[in-house]
Scaffold this motif. Structure first.
Motif, PDB file in Angstrom:
ATOM      1  N   GLU A  27      24.809  57.049  45.525  1.00 20.37           N
ATOM      2  CA  GLU A  27      25.697  56.793  46.676  1.00 20.37           C
ATOM      3  C   GLU A  27      26.508  58.442  46.639  1.00 20.37           C
ATOM      4  O   GLU A  27      26.605  58.801  47.691  1.00 20.37           O
ATOM      5  CB  GLU A  27      26.451  56.003  46.514  1.00 20.37           C
ATOM      6  CG  GLU A  27      27.636  55.415  47.591  1.00 20.37           C
ATOM      7  CD  GLU A  27      28.466  54.375  47.303  1.00 20.37           C
ATOM      8  OE1 GLU A  27      28.849  53.574  48.329  1.00 20.37           O
ATOM      9  OE2 GLU A  27      28.792  54.021  46.016  1.00 20.37           O
ATOM     10  N   GLU A  28      26.866  58.859  45.575  1.00 21.62           N
ATOM     11  CA  GLU A  28      27.529  60.254  45.678  1.00 21.62           C
ATOM     12  C   GLU A  28      26.436  61.326  46.164  1.00 21.62           C
ATOM     13  O   GLU A  28      27.023  62.096  46.875  1.00 21.62           O
ATOM     14  CB  GLU A  28      27.988  60.602  43.952  1.00 21.62           C
ATOM     15  CG  GLU A  28      29.213  59.854  43.639  1.00 21.62           C
ATOM     16  CD  GLU A  28      29.475  60.546  42.249  1.00 21.62           C
ATOM     17  OE1 GLU A  28      29.218  61.857  42.038  1.00 21.62           O
ATOM     18  OE2 GLU A  28      30.102  59.967  41.553  1.00 21.62           O
ATOM     19  N   LEU A  33      25.230  64.620  51.136  1.00 20.53           N
ATOM     20  CA  LEU A  33      24.203  64.806  51.908  1.00 20.53           C
ATOM     21  C   LEU A  33      24.550  64.534  53.306  1.00 20.53           C
ATOM     22  O   LEU A  33      24.434  65.570  54.290  1.00 20.53           O
ATOM     23  CB  LEU A  33      22.695  64.214  51.411  1.00 20.53           C
ATOM     24  CG  LEU A  33      21.447  64.263  52.768  1.00 20.53           C
ATOM     25  CD1 LEU A  33      21.250  65.715  52.546  1.00 20.53           C
ATOM     26  CD2 LEU A  33      20.685  63.240  52.514  1.00 20.53           C
ATOM     27  N   MET A  34      25.253  63.551  53.667  1.00 17.96           N
ATOM     28  CA  MET A  34      25.948  63.242  54.767  1.00 17.96           C
ATOM     29  C   MET A  34      26.973  64.269  55.186  1.00 17.96           C
ATOM     30  O   MET A  34      26.944  64.394  56.500  1.00 17.96           O
ATOM     31  CB  MET A  34      26.289  61.891  54.896  1.00 17.96           C
ATOM     32  CG  MET A  34      24.916  60.838  54.647  1.00 17.96           C
ATOM     33  SD  MET A  34      23.486  60.957  55.466  1.00 17.96           S
ATOM     34  CE  MET A  34      24.130  59.888  57.076  1.00 17.96           C
ATOM     35  N   TYR A  42      23.965  74.349  56.639  1.00 17.45           N
ATOM     36  CA  TYR A  42      22.678  74.136  56.238  1.00 17.45           C
ATOM     37  C   TYR A  42      22.431  74.677  54.882  1.00 17.45           C
ATOM     38  O   TYR A  42      21.392  73.971  54.172  1.00 17.45           O
ATOM     39  CB  TYR A  42      21.800  75.153  57.219  1.00 17.45           C
ATOM     40  CG  TYR A  42      21.889  74.303  58.694  1.00 17.45           C
ATOM     41  CD1 TYR A  42      21.380  73.479  59.061  1.00 17.45           C
ATOM     42  CD2 TYR A  42      22.402  75.375  59.649  1.00 17.45           C
ATOM     43  CE1 TYR A  42      21.620  72.935  60.232  1.00 17.45           C
ATOM     44  CE2 TYR A  42      22.724  74.881  60.786  1.00 17.45           C
ATOM     45  CZ  TYR A  42      22.291  73.825  61.444  1.00 17.45           C
ATOM     46  OH  TYR A  42      22.379  73.272  62.523  1.00 17.45           O
ATOM     47  N   ARG A  43      22.990  75.560  54.181  1.00 13.91           N
ATOM     48  CA  ARG A  43      22.926  75.972  52.959  1.00 13.91           C
ATOM     49  C   ARG A  43      23.200  74.881  51.888  1.00 13.91           C
ATOM     50  O   ARG A  43      22.615  74.189  51.018  1.00 13.91           O
ATOM     51  CB  ARG A  43      23.641  76.947  52.561  1.00 13.91           C
ATOM     52  CG  ARG A  43      23.558  77.392  51.050  1.00 13.91           C
ATOM     53  CD  ARG A  43      24.309  78.774  50.567  1.00 13.91           C
ATOM     54  NE  ARG A  43      24.021  78.952  49.416  1.00 13.91           N
ATOM     55  CZ  ARG A  43      23.540  80.126  49.002  1.00 13.91           C
ATOM     56  NH1 ARG A  43      23.208  81.102  49.832  1.00 13.91           N
ATOM     57  NH2 ARG A  43      23.377  80.378  47.702  1.00 13.91           N
ATOM     58  N   ARG A  44      24.474  73.995  52.547  1.00 16.10           N
ATOM     59  CA  ARG A  44      25.106  73.120  51.604  1.00 16.10           C
ATOM     60  C   ARG A  44      24.165  71.848  51.820  1.00 16.10           C
ATOM     61  O   ARG A  44      23.920  70.805  50.820  1.00 16.10           O
ATOM     62  CB  ARG A  44      26.465  72.793  52.045  1.00 16.10           C
ATOM     63  CG  ARG A  44      27.132  71.518  51.487  1.00 16.10           C
ATOM     64  CD  ARG A  44      28.356  71.113  52.184  1.00 16.10           C
ATOM     65  NE  ARG A  44      29.117  70.027  51.530  1.00 16.10           N
ATOM     66  CZ  ARG A  44      30.047  69.365  52.185  1.00 16.10           C
ATOM     67  NH1 ARG A  44      30.465  70.050  53.292  1.00 16.10           N
ATOM     68  NH2 ARG A  44      30.553  67.980  52.014  1.00 16.10           N
ATOM     69  N   GLN A  45      23.603  71.547  52.836  1.00 10.97           N
ATOM     70  CA  GLN A  45      22.758  70.431  53.190  1.00 10.97           C
ATOM     71  C   GLN A  45      21.420  70.517  52.227  1.00 10.97           C
ATOM     72  O   GLN A  45      20.862  69.727  51.800  1.00 10.97           O
ATOM     73  CB  GLN A  45      22.277  70.331  54.575  1.00 10.97           C
ATOM     74  CG  GLN A  45      21.590  69.109  55.174  1.00 10.97           C
ATOM     75  CD  GLN A  45      21.341  68.919  56.552  1.00 10.97           C
ATOM     76  OE1 GLN A  45      21.938  69.693  57.223  1.00 10.97           O
ATOM     77  NE2 GLN A  45      20.558  67.794  56.745  1.00 10.97           N
ATOM     78  N   THR A 130      18.128  56.219  52.495  1.00  7.80           N
ATOM     79  CA  THR A 130      18.401  57.525  52.893  1.00  7.80           C
ATOM     80  C   THR A 130      18.166  58.203  51.750  1.00  7.80           C
ATOM     81  O   THR A 130      17.601  59.399  51.776  1.00  7.80           O
ATOM     82  CB  THR A 130      19.840  57.999  53.197  1.00  7.80           C
ATOM     83  OG1 THR A 130      20.493  57.110  54.266  1.00  7.80           O
ATOM     84  CG2 THR A 130      20.236  59.172  53.536  1.00  7.80           C
ATOM     85  N   TYR A 131      18.315  58.036  50.513  1.00  7.20           N
ATOM     86  CA  TYR A 131      17.877  58.742  49.180  1.00  7.20           C
ATOM     87  C   TYR A 131      16.321  58.673  49.136  1.00  7.20           C
ATOM     88  O   TYR A 131      15.791  59.997  49.131  1.00  7.20           O
ATOM     89  CB  TYR A 131      18.564  58.025  48.147  1.00  7.20           C
ATOM     90  CG  TYR A 131      18.128  58.452  46.672  1.00  7.20           C
ATOM     91  CD1 TYR A 131      18.999  59.421  45.985  1.00  7.20           C
ATOM     92  CD2 TYR A 131      17.098  58.173  45.986  1.00  7.20           C
ATOM     93  CE1 TYR A 131      18.573  59.899  44.839  1.00  7.20           C
ATOM     94  CE2 TYR A 131      16.570  58.622  44.953  1.00  7.20           C
ATOM     95  CZ  TYR A 131      17.459  59.594  44.151  1.00  7.20           C
ATOM     96  OH  TYR A 131      17.164  60.028  42.959  1.00  7.20           O
TER      97      TYR A 131
END
Length: 140
Positions: A27-28, A33-34, A42-45, A130-131
């Motif tokens: 969940e974390e 991601l969300m 985009y780098r963080r994503q 999602t995971y």
């Protein structure tokens, strides 16, 4: 209470506790991601996606029943192993016609006990899905 029954109940509790802990970790990662997707960073994503892909111990697929000689032997199910030992936890679900996950559930198991599903809400199942969608399951 006899000793064997106590041991089995204790193993079940340990399995549930580990499934809960693994879900909270998933969940974390999905929350990050969300959040990264919402900021269009985009780098963080990419980092959040990579964190998820590096989290799993293994990702496995298997086909369903099909006639001998048939070319219809696409993967039908997947399993993502999150941790092993006593207890172990995995995510399982069905794959769609295009090779992506269509369902997700979390299961736990301790030594000498069967895999048991850990109850989740519909929203929590969505988080698992999602995971699971961050992994590649082959051609599709």
């Amino acid at each position: 209470m006899n000793k064997l029954k106590f041991q089995l109940e204790n193993k079940t509790k340990l399995g549930k506790d580990q499934a809960k802990a693994q879900f909270e970790s998933v969940e974390e990662m999905v929350t990050e991601l969300m959040a990264a997707g919402e900021t269009e960073d985009y780098r963080r994503q990419e980092e959040a996606e990579e964190t998820i892909r590096n989290d799993a111990l293994s990702v496995e697929i298997r086909t369903g029943w099909y006639c001998v000689g048939s070319e219809d032997n696409e993967p039908a199910e997947y399993a993502i192993l999150l941790c092993t030992g006593g207890p172990a936890v995995r995510i399982r679900g069905e794959l769609g016609h295009h090779g992506g996950p269509e369902s997700a559930r979390i299961e736990h198991q301790d030594w000498f006990t069967p895999w048991t599903e850990y109850a989740l809400t519909e929203d929590q199942e969505g988080i698992l899905l999602t995971y699971a969608n961050q992994f590649y399951y082959g051609e599709g």
